[in-house]
Scaffold this motif. Structure first.
Motif, PDB file in Angstrom:
ATOM      1  N   LEU A  81      10.410  12.078  -5.604  1.00 18.23           N
ATOM      2  CA  LEU A  81       9.417  12.383  -6.633  1.00 18.23           C
ATOM      3  C   LEU A  81       7.986  12.101  -6.183  1.00 18.23           C
ATOM      4  CD1 LEU A  81       9.480  13.539  -9.488  1.00 18.23           C
ATOM      5  CD2 LEU A  81       9.487  11.194 -10.369  1.00 18.23           C
ATOM      6  N   PRO A  82       7.698  10.989  -5.488  1.00 22.00           N
ATOM      7  CA  PRO A  82       6.316  10.760  -5.049  1.00 22.00           C
ATOM      8  C   PRO A  82       5.782  11.827  -4.100  1.00 22.00           C
ATOM      9  CG  PRO A  82       7.575   8.724  -4.957  1.00 22.00           C
ATOM     10  CD  PRO A  82       8.562   9.822  -5.220  1.00 22.00           C
ATOM     11  N   LEU A  83       6.658  12.553  -3.419  1.00 23.56           N
ATOM     12  CA  LEU A  83       6.188  13.572  -2.480  1.00 23.56           C
ATOM     13  C   LEU A  83       5.465  14.709  -3.191  1.00 23.56           C
ATOM     14  CD1 LEU A  83       9.305  13.803  -0.104  1.00 23.56           C
ATOM     15  CD2 LEU A  83       7.235  12.414   0.163  1.00 23.56           C
ATOM     16  N   GLY A  84       5.662  14.847  -4.477  1.00 22.74           N
ATOM     17  CA  GLY A  84       4.997  15.899  -5.233  1.00 22.74           C
ATOM     18  C   GLY A  84       3.671  15.476  -5.830  1.00 22.74           C
ATOM     19  N   PHE A  85       3.201  14.269  -5.501  1.00 18.54           N
ATOM     20  CA  PHE A  85       1.945  13.772  -6.069  1.00 18.54           C
ATOM     21  C   PHE A  85       0.955  13.439  -4.951  1.00 18.54           C
ATOM     22  CE2 PHE A  85       5.012  13.240  -9.367  1.00 18.54           C
ATOM     23  CZ  PHE A  85       4.309  13.411 -10.552  1.00 18.54           C
ATOM     24  N   ASP A  86      -0.314  13.672  -5.237  1.00 15.02           N
ATOM     25  CA  ASP A  86      -1.370  13.439  -4.260  1.00 15.02           C
ATOM     26  C   ASP A  86      -1.671  11.947  -4.134  1.00 15.02           C
ATOM     27  OD1 ASP A  86      -1.652  16.182  -3.853  1.00 15.02           O
ATOM     28  OD2 ASP A  86      -3.135  16.372  -5.467  1.00 15.02           O
ATOM     29  N   CYS A  87      -2.155  11.591  -2.956  1.00 10.04           N
ATOM     30  CA  CYS A  87      -2.563  10.208  -2.710  1.00 10.04           C
ATOM     31  C   CYS A  87      -3.919   9.929  -3.360  1.00 10.04           C
ATOM     32  CB  CYS A  87      -2.643   9.947  -1.210  1.00 10.04           C
ATOM     33  SG  CYS A  87      -1.064  10.082  -0.346  1.00 10.04           S
ATOM     34  N   GLN A 102      -4.204  -8.804  -1.782  1.00 12.48           N
ATOM     35  CA  GLN A 102      -4.031  -7.936  -0.624  1.00 12.48           C
ATOM     36  C   GLN A 102      -2.550  -7.666  -0.354  1.00 12.48           C
ATOM     37  OE1 GLN A 102      -6.809  -6.677   1.091  1.00 12.48           O
ATOM     38  NE2 GLN A 102      -5.332  -5.304   2.060  1.00 12.48           N
ATOM     39  N   ALA A 103      -1.707  -8.612  -0.717  1.00 11.72           N
ATOM     40  CA  ALA A 103      -0.274  -8.460  -0.464  1.00 11.72           C
ATOM     41  C   ALA A 103       0.442  -7.663  -1.538  1.00 11.72           C
ATOM     42  CB  ALA A 103       0.370  -9.843  -0.332  1.00 11.72           C
ATOM     43  N   SER A 104      -0.238  -7.356  -2.641  1.00  9.24           N
ATOM     44  CA  SER A 104       0.422  -6.650  -3.744  1.00  9.24           C
ATOM     45  C   SER A 104      -0.254  -5.325  -4.065  1.00  9.24           C
ATOM     46  CB  SER A 104       0.433  -7.535  -4.999  1.00  9.24           C
ATOM     47  OG  SER A 104      -0.892  -7.818  -5.426  1.00  9.24           O
ATOM     48  N   LEU A 105      -0.780  -4.662  -3.045  1.00  8.22           N
ATOM     49  CA  LEU A 105      -1.396  -3.359  -3.252  1.00  8.22           C
ATOM     50  C   LEU A 105      -0.324  -2.297  -3.441  1.00  8.22           C
ATOM     51  CD1 LEU A 105      -4.278  -3.432  -0.611  1.00  8.22           C
ATOM     52  CD2 LEU A 105      -4.475  -3.680  -3.090  1.00  8.22           C
ATOM     53  N   PRO A 106      -0.646  -1.184  -4.112  1.00  3.90           N
ATOM     54  CA  PRO A 106       0.338  -0.115  -4.300  1.00  3.90           C
ATOM     55  C   PRO A 106       0.821   0.430  -2.962  1.00  3.90           C
ATOM     56  CG  PRO A 106      -1.568   0.219  -5.719  1.00  3.90           C
ATOM     57  CD  PRO A 106      -1.922  -0.893  -4.778  1.00  3.90           C
ATOM     58  N   PRO A 107       2.064   0.903  -2.875  1.00  7.71           N
ATOM     59  CA  PRO A 107       2.616   1.370  -1.601  1.00  7.71           C
ATOM     60  C   PRO A 107       1.936   2.632  -1.089  1.00  7.71           C
ATOM     61  CG  PRO A 107       4.120   1.848  -3.403  1.00  7.71           C
ATOM     62  CD  PRO A 107       3.048   0.971  -3.969  1.00  7.71           C
ATOM     63  N   GLN A 108       1.820   2.705   0.221  1.00  9.32           N
ATOM     64  CA  GLN A 108       1.183   3.858   0.858  1.00  9.32           C
ATOM     65  C   GLN A 108       2.102   5.080   0.844  1.00  9.32           C
ATOM     66  OE1 GLN A 108      -0.076   3.027   4.863  1.00  9.32           O
ATOM     67  NE2 GLN A 108      -0.730   5.118   5.275  1.00  9.32           N
ATOM     68  N   HIS A 109       3.393   4.876   1.095  1.00  9.91           N
ATOM     69  CA  HIS A 109       4.403   5.923   1.122  1.00  9.91           C
ATOM     70  C   HIS A 109       4.015   7.017   2.112  1.00  9.91           C
ATOM     71  CE1 HIS A 109       8.047   7.750  -0.140  1.00  9.91           C
ATOM     72  NE2 HIS A 109       7.492   8.766  -0.784  1.00  9.91           N
ATOM     73  N   CYS A 111       1.106   8.625   2.376  1.00  6.29           N
ATOM     74  CA  CYS A 111      -0.344   8.809   2.504  1.00  6.29           C
ATOM     75  C   CYS A 111      -0.774   8.631   3.952  1.00  6.29           C
ATOM     76  CB  CYS A 111      -1.080   7.825   1.608  1.00  6.29           C
ATOM     77  SG  CYS A 111      -0.676   8.013  -0.140  1.00  6.29           S
ATOM     78  N   PRO A 112      -1.736   9.452   4.433  1.00  4.93           N
ATOM     79  CA  PRO A 112      -2.126   9.402   5.841  1.00  4.93           C
ATOM     80  C   PRO A 112      -2.994   8.213   6.210  1.00  4.93           C
ATOM     81  CG  PRO A 112      -3.434  11.034   4.667  1.00  4.93           C
ATOM     82  CD  PRO A 112      -2.404  10.535   3.697  1.00  4.93           C
ATOM     83  N   SER A 113      -3.673   7.611   5.237  1.00  5.22           N
ATOM     84  CA  SER A 113      -4.615   6.534   5.538  1.00  5.22           C
ATOM     85  C   SER A 113      -4.148   5.227   4.912  1.00  5.22           C
ATOM     86  CB  SER A 113      -6.011   6.895   5.022  1.00  5.22           C
ATOM     87  OG  SER A 113      -6.917   5.826   5.212  1.00  5.22           O
ATOM     88  N   SER A 114      -4.474   4.130   5.549  1.00  4.85           N
ATOM     89  CA  SER A 114      -4.050   2.819   5.066  1.00  4.85           C
ATOM     90  C   SER A 114      -4.799   2.379   3.814  1.00  4.85           C
ATOM     91  CB  SER A 114      -4.239   1.765   6.168  1.00  4.85           C
ATOM     92  OG  SER A 114      -5.604   1.696   6.553  1.00  4.85           O
ATOM     93  N   ASP A 115      -5.936   3.035   3.515  1.00  3.81           N
ATOM     94  CA  ASP A 115      -6.687   2.687   2.311  1.00  3.81           C
ATOM     95  C   ASP A 115      -6.365   3.629   1.155  1.00  3.81           C
ATOM     96  OD1 ASP A 115      -7.863   4.933   3.340  1.00  3.81           O
ATOM     97  OD2 ASP A 115      -9.929   4.226   3.119  1.00  3.81           O
ATOM     98  N   GLN A 116      -5.239   4.333   1.265  1.00  4.25           N
ATOM     99  CA  GLN A 116      -4.771   5.200   0.197  1.00  4.25           C
ATOM    100  C   GLN A 116      -3.411   4.724  -0.302  1.00  4.25           C
ATOM    101  OE1 GLN A 116      -4.836   9.083   2.152  1.00  4.25           O
ATOM    102  NE2 GLN A 116      -6.780   9.593   1.158  1.00  4.25           N
ATOM    103  N   TYR A 117      -3.021   5.203  -1.463  1.00  9.25           N
ATOM    104  CA  TYR A 117      -1.722   4.855  -2.027  1.00  9.25           C
ATOM    105  C   TYR A 117      -1.197   6.048  -2.818  1.00  9.25           C
ATOM    106  CZ  TYR A 117      -3.770   4.413  -6.686  1.00  9.25           C
ATOM    107  OH  TYR A 117      -4.387   4.676  -7.883  1.00  9.25           O
TER     108      TYR A 117
END
Length: 265
Positions: A81-87, A102-109, A111-117
């Motif tokens: 399901l997350p594959l159908g949604f934009d980062c 910092q340890a509880s940020l939303p998962p990147q899954h 997403c191409p960049s580490s500052d995205q989720y």
């Protein structure tokens, strides 16, 4: 005393909001909505349980196969399901202001960049406890700012925050159905966390709608909603309301979060 109290908090959130009497209006709406949703859940769950007792429970093989099917469907939906949604971009103030660690940020899954989720992955792949903490998070909701339109005027641009309405509605539907199906099956799936998660989803959705209501069509120079309208607070209110309407368990909202000021002031 503070440390002992802190150790009893199930879902700790950061950021204190003072209570406003206006919050009682959407809280009543959340109670009515939670009552209908909880009643519908109980009604449909009884139908499922009766069908299971009549056709699945007498056969051990079918009981095992049902559990495997539930696990397979849940894992497949949660991952695909997350594959159908934009980062989305992780906002720096979520960490610098201490609303998220910092340890509880939303998962990147994906997403191409580490500052995205991926907002859907934050709901579907963080587990029940993790997803609830994201729903309860403060100051991560709708935010608007004025940007230049031309040399003489500006326009108001709003962002949905950590979650948009689409992610909340879609995951609410899937999670509601999965919780309905798994409750009462041959494996112990628990009751409290799924009920809190479901209530948190529709509570945050109502909070998002309230924020947009106060920001649209907009007042010149007003770039933020009233301070007490925070989707995380309404998610916190929605969780125990849905839990109480669908079960006989009684949990006070102050036991679920450290935001006792909002509940008591």
């Amino acid at each position: 005393l503070h440390r002992k109290l802190d150790a009893t908090i199930i879902f700790k959130v950061r950021g204190i909001l003072q209570m406003n009497i206006m919050a009682c209006i959407p809280a009543v709406f959340l109670g009515v909505l939670g009552g209908f949703a909880g009643t519908l859940f109980t009604f449909l769950n009884l139908k499922v349980v009766r069908f299971r007792m009549a056709y699945i429970a007498p056969n051990r093989v079918l009981r095992v196969l049902e559990v495997l099917l539930i696990a397979t469907v849940t894992a497949t939906v949660s991952f695909l399901l997350p594959l159908g949604f934009d980062c989305k971009q992780i906002q720096p103030d979520w960490v610098t202001s201490g609303y998220l660690s910092q340890a509880s940020l939303p998962p990147q899954h994906n997403c191409p960049s580490s500052d995205q989720y991926n907002p859907m992955a934050a709901l579907s792949l963080s587990g029940g406890d993790g997803g609830i903490k994201f729903l309860y998070s403060r100051f991560t909701g709708v935010h608007c700012k004025e940007i230049p339109y031309n040399s003489t005027s500006t326009v108001t641009s709003c962002s949905a925050g950590m979650f948009g309405g689409t992610e909340l509605v879609v995951w609410f539907v899937f999670y509601f159905v999965l919780a309905l199906w798994s409750a009462g099956s041959a494996v112990s799936t628990g009751l409290v966390v799924p009920m809190l998660f479901t209530g948190g989803l529709y509570g945050r959705l109502v909070g998002q709608a309230m924020a947009y209501l106060f920001l649209w069509p907009g007042v010149p120079g007003m770039t933020d909603r009233p301070y007490w309208i925070d989707p995380g607070v309404f998610a916190l209110v929605g969780s125990p309301l849905f839990l109480l309407s669908s079960s006989s368990l009684c949990l006070a909202s102050t036991q679920l979060s450290s935001s006792s000021l909002f509940a008591l002031n």
